[in-house]
Design a protein around this motif. Structure first.
Motif, PDB file in Angstrom:
ATOM      1  N   GLY A  23      59.410  19.222  -8.747  1.00  0.00           N
ATOM      2  CA  GLY A  23      60.116  20.109  -9.657  1.00  0.00           C
ATOM      3  C   GLY A  23      60.040  19.677 -11.103  1.00  0.00           C
ATOM      4  N   TYR A  24      58.935  19.017 -11.464  1.00  0.00           N
ATOM      5  CA  TYR A  24      58.820  18.408 -12.793  1.00  0.00           C
ATOM      6  C   TYR A  24      57.812  19.122 -13.700  1.00  0.00           C
ATOM      7  N   GLY A  25      56.666  19.504 -13.157  1.00  0.00           N
ATOM      8  CA  GLY A  25      55.540  19.913 -13.984  1.00  0.00           C
ATOM      9  C   GLY A  25      55.726  21.202 -14.750  1.00  0.00           C
ATOM     10  N   ALA A  26      56.298  22.234 -14.130  1.00  0.00           N
ATOM     11  CA  ALA A  26      56.436  23.516 -14.815  1.00  0.00           C
ATOM     12  C   ALA A  26      57.309  23.385 -16.061  1.00  0.00           C
ATOM     13  N   ALA A  27      58.369  22.598 -15.955  1.00  0.00           N
ATOM     14  CA  ALA A  27      59.247  22.404 -17.112  1.00  0.00           C
ATOM     15  C   ALA A  27      58.495  21.772 -18.278  1.00  0.00           C
ATOM     16  N   ARG A  28      57.580  20.843 -17.969  1.00  0.00           N
ATOM     17  CA  ARG A  28      56.815  20.206 -19.035  1.00  0.00           C
ATOM     18  C   ARG A  28      55.871  21.217 -19.700  1.00  0.00           C
ATOM     19  N   PHE A  29      55.264  22.083 -18.910  1.00  0.00           N
ATOM     20  CA  PHE A  29      54.401  23.117 -19.481  1.00  0.00           C
ATOM     21  C   PHE A  29      55.209  24.089 -20.331  1.00  0.00           C
ATOM     22  N   MET A  30      56.400  24.457 -19.877  1.00  0.00           N
ATOM     23  CA  MET A  30      57.201  25.406 -20.638  1.00  0.00           C
ATOM     24  C   MET A  30      57.645  24.811 -21.969  1.00  0.00           C
ATOM     25  N   GLU A  31      57.882  23.502 -21.990  1.00  0.00           N
ATOM     26  CA  GLU A  31      58.297  22.842 -23.231  1.00  0.00           C
ATOM     27  C   GLU A  31      57.226  22.922 -24.306  1.00  0.00           C
ATOM     28  N   THR A  32      55.966  23.029 -23.905  1.00  0.00           N
ATOM     29  CA  THR A  32      54.876  23.066 -24.883  1.00  0.00           C
ATOM     30  C   THR A  32      54.812  24.380 -25.654  1.00  0.00           C
ATOM     31  N   GLY A  33      55.371  25.438 -25.094  1.00  0.00           N
ATOM     32  CA  GLY A  33      55.276  26.753 -25.718  1.00  0.00           C
ATOM     33  C   GLY A  33      53.921  27.409 -25.554  1.00  0.00           C
ATOM     34  N   LEU A  34      53.029  26.807 -24.762  1.00  0.00           N
ATOM     35  CA  LEU A  34      51.681  27.361 -24.595  1.00  0.00           C
ATOM     36  C   LEU A  34      51.689  28.700 -23.861  1.00  0.00           C
ATOM     37  N   TRP A  35      52.796  29.041 -23.261  1.00  0.00           N
ATOM     38  CA  TRP A  35      52.926  30.316 -22.554  1.00  0.00           C
ATOM     39  C   TRP A  35      53.268  31.469 -23.486  1.00  0.00           C
ATOM     40  N   ARG A  36      53.706  31.185 -24.683  1.00  0.00           N
ATOM     41  CA  ARG A  36      54.196  32.241 -25.577  1.00  0.00           C
ATOM     42  C   ARG A  36      53.095  33.255 -25.894  1.00  0.00           C
ATOM     43  N   GLY A  37      53.469  34.516 -25.837  1.00  0.00           N
ATOM     44  CA  GLY A  37      52.520  35.588 -26.105  1.00  0.00           C
ATOM     45  C   GLY A  37      51.909  36.180 -24.853  1.00  0.00           C
ATOM     46  N   ALA A  38      52.065  35.505 -23.712  1.00  0.00           N
ATOM     47  CA  ALA A  38      51.497  36.025 -22.474  1.00  0.00           C
ATOM     48  C   ALA A  38      52.308  37.226 -21.992  1.00  0.00           C
ATOM     49  N   GLY A  39      51.592  38.273 -21.576  1.00  0.00           N
ATOM     50  CA  GLY A  39      52.255  39.481 -21.092  1.00  0.00           C
ATOM     51  C   GLY A  39      52.403  39.519 -19.593  1.00  0.00           C
ATOM     52  N   ARG A  40      51.640  38.698 -18.893  1.00  0.00           N
ATOM     53  CA  ARG A  40      51.715  38.600 -17.439  1.00  0.00           C
ATOM     54  C   ARG A  40      51.420  37.167 -17.023  1.00  0.00           C
ATOM     55  N   VAL A  41      52.019  36.750 -15.896  1.00  0.00           N
ATOM     56  CA  VAL A  41      51.676  35.483 -15.275  1.00  0.00           C
ATOM     57  C   VAL A  41      51.483  35.737 -13.786  1.00  0.00           C
ATOM     58  N   PHE A  42      50.454  35.113 -13.238  1.00  0.00           N
ATOM     59  CA  PHE A  42      50.147  35.291 -11.819  1.00  0.00           C
ATOM     60  C   PHE A  42      49.867  33.934 -11.202  1.00  0.00           C
ATOM     61  N   GLY A  43      50.388  33.752  -9.996  1.00  0.00           N
ATOM     62  CA  GLY A  43      50.109  32.548  -9.228  1.00  0.00           C
ATOM     63  C   GLY A  43      50.105  32.892  -7.757  1.00  0.00           C
ATOM     64  N   LEU A  44      49.627  31.965  -6.946  1.00  0.00           N
ATOM     65  CA  LEU A  44      49.616  32.204  -5.506  1.00  0.00           C
ATOM     66  C   LEU A  44      49.826  30.901  -4.750  1.00  0.00           C
ATOM     67  N   HIS A  45      50.250  31.063  -3.502  1.00  0.00           N
ATOM     68  CA  HIS A  45      50.453  29.919  -2.610  1.00  0.00           C
ATOM     69  C   HIS A  45      49.902  30.278  -1.244  1.00  0.00           C
TER      70      HIS A  45
END
Length: 395
Positions: A141-163
């Motif tokens: 439960g650690y990695g996504a929070a670190r990515f969100m802190e970077t702000g690199l997601w800003r401007g994205a209109g959609r996000v997709f993932g799969l499991h």
């Protein structure tokens, strides 16, 4: 759709990639070889704009050659589990003692790299950009929070993932609107008592007894203080207490988890657990303090995003491939953090085959495997969703 046929042609490439990652598993926050291998493959695909996030995560960008300002985010998790694989007969068995890709993240990496390859080959067909999030440390439960802190997601209109989903047959895809996975919170309860000889318990405060009462009482939150029609789980998996068999213990530590399907239930359960621990400890003359770690919020798929993703699956594979009523899971996934900021959907890639019993085993099993025929489907989903969004065919 042509992209689906192109993905099928990558079957051998995706299988070899997945097996390479499977042989070299790395647990959370130690995915250094994994990150290097991802970067090398991105370079080979001509996707050279990439960088590390928090040491072992990888972020990359692919820009289309047409005009456009839309942004699509695609995510795969990359970490393995501290599990010893029991598959010595496999040619691609883990070569790292005590570590194994028992949750299918090796397949997730291969699918996203396959999607990246298809998109790189079609960069002349779209505008805007695709952002790739090869996210480390999902299992803790650690990695996504670190990515969100970077702000690199800003401007994205959609996000997709799969499991990968061993409960679904390969050739099917689960896309369910509403709650899919539970929140994940880790709690540590520290109980303070007072030492005494076991023959004079009245002169001490028994932390073991208090801890035992807390363990039993916690289930009342589920059984009597919460709605019986809303899934909720409280589990205590670790208890540490005492120094000797004949001494009233002066301290005890409990560790466990709470799983809830809604933010409101999550919040209320934490409040009830805090109050219960305090009251039980006080009743028997001790004290209790609760520390919380937020691993992941509930994973909820928005209905309108599910509709467009579901339509994409039926166009790619036919209506019979879409599973819209997959059973809820009290497991968690920190992809939910991306969904808190970006409209997006999490899909479940059928990965089992009755002819291959190990592909039907549950996640986190020491003999877990996956049906590799699912890998081209995952690659196609990543690429097709990005292409359709960036070319304004959906959304």
């Amino acid at each position: 759709m042509d992209i689906y046929q192109e993905a099928q042609a990558l079957g051998s490439y995706l299988t070899e990639l997945r097996r390479e990652f499977h042989r070299h598993p790395e647990v959370s926050r130690k995915e250094t070889w994994t990150a290097e291998r991802i970067e090398a493959e991105l370079d080979a695909l001509g996707i050279t704009e990439h960088k590390r996030v928090d040491g072992s995560g990888v972020y990359a960008v692919l820009r289309g050659e047409k005009e456009g300002d839309r942004v699509m985010a695609l995510r795969a998790d990359t970490d393995a589990l501290p599990i010893q694989e029991v598959h010595p007969q496999l040619s691609y068995c883990s070569q790292q003692f005590g570590a194994m890709h028992a949750c299918g993240h090796d397949g997730h990496i291969a699918c996203l790299l396959g999607g990246a390859r298809l998109l790189a080959e079609h960069r002349a067909d779209f505008g805007g950009e695709v952002r790739f999030f090869f996210q480390h440390a999902e299992e803790t439960g650690y990695g996504a929070a670190r990515f969100m802190e970077t702000g690199l997601w800003r401007g994205a209109g959609r996000v997709f993932g799969l499991h990968v989903a061993p409960d679904l047959r390969a050739g099917t895809v689960g896309i369910k609107p509403g709650p899919n996975n539970a929140s994940v919170d880790h709690f540590t309860i520290s109980v303070k008592g007072k030492a005494a000889h076991v023959s004079t318990p009245h002169l001490g405060v028994d932390a073991v007894y208090i801890a035992s009462q807390i363990v039993v009482s916690l289930q009342a939150i589920v059984a009597r203080l919460s709605s019986p029609v809303e899934p909720l789980l409280i589990g205590v998996g670790k208890v540490t207490a005492g120094d000797a068999y004949n001494i009233v213990a002066d301290s005890a530590v409990l560790e466990g988890t709470v799983r809830a399907m809604t933010p409101q239930a999550r919040k209320e359960t934490q409040e009830k657990l805090n109050a219960l621990c305090d009251s039980v400890a006080t009743l028997y003359g001790g004290s209790a303090a609760v520390e919380w770690e937020d691993f992941a919020p509930p994973l909820v798929n928005p209905s309108h995003i599910c509709e467009e993703a579901g339509e994409l699956v039926t166009r790619l594979m036919g209506r019979e491939a879409l599973v819209a009523d997959r059973v809820l899971s009290l497991g968690g996934d920190d992809f939910a953090r991306f969904q808190e900021e970006i409209p997006g959907v999490y899909a479940y890639l059928g990965s089992s085959s009755p002819e291959k019993p190990d592909t039907c085993r549950p996640l986190h099993n020491e003999k877990f495997d996956l049906e590799e025929a699912a890998l081209p489907i995952g690659a196609a989903l990543h690429a097709a969703y990005a292409l359709e969004y960036l070319t304004h065919k959906l959304g």
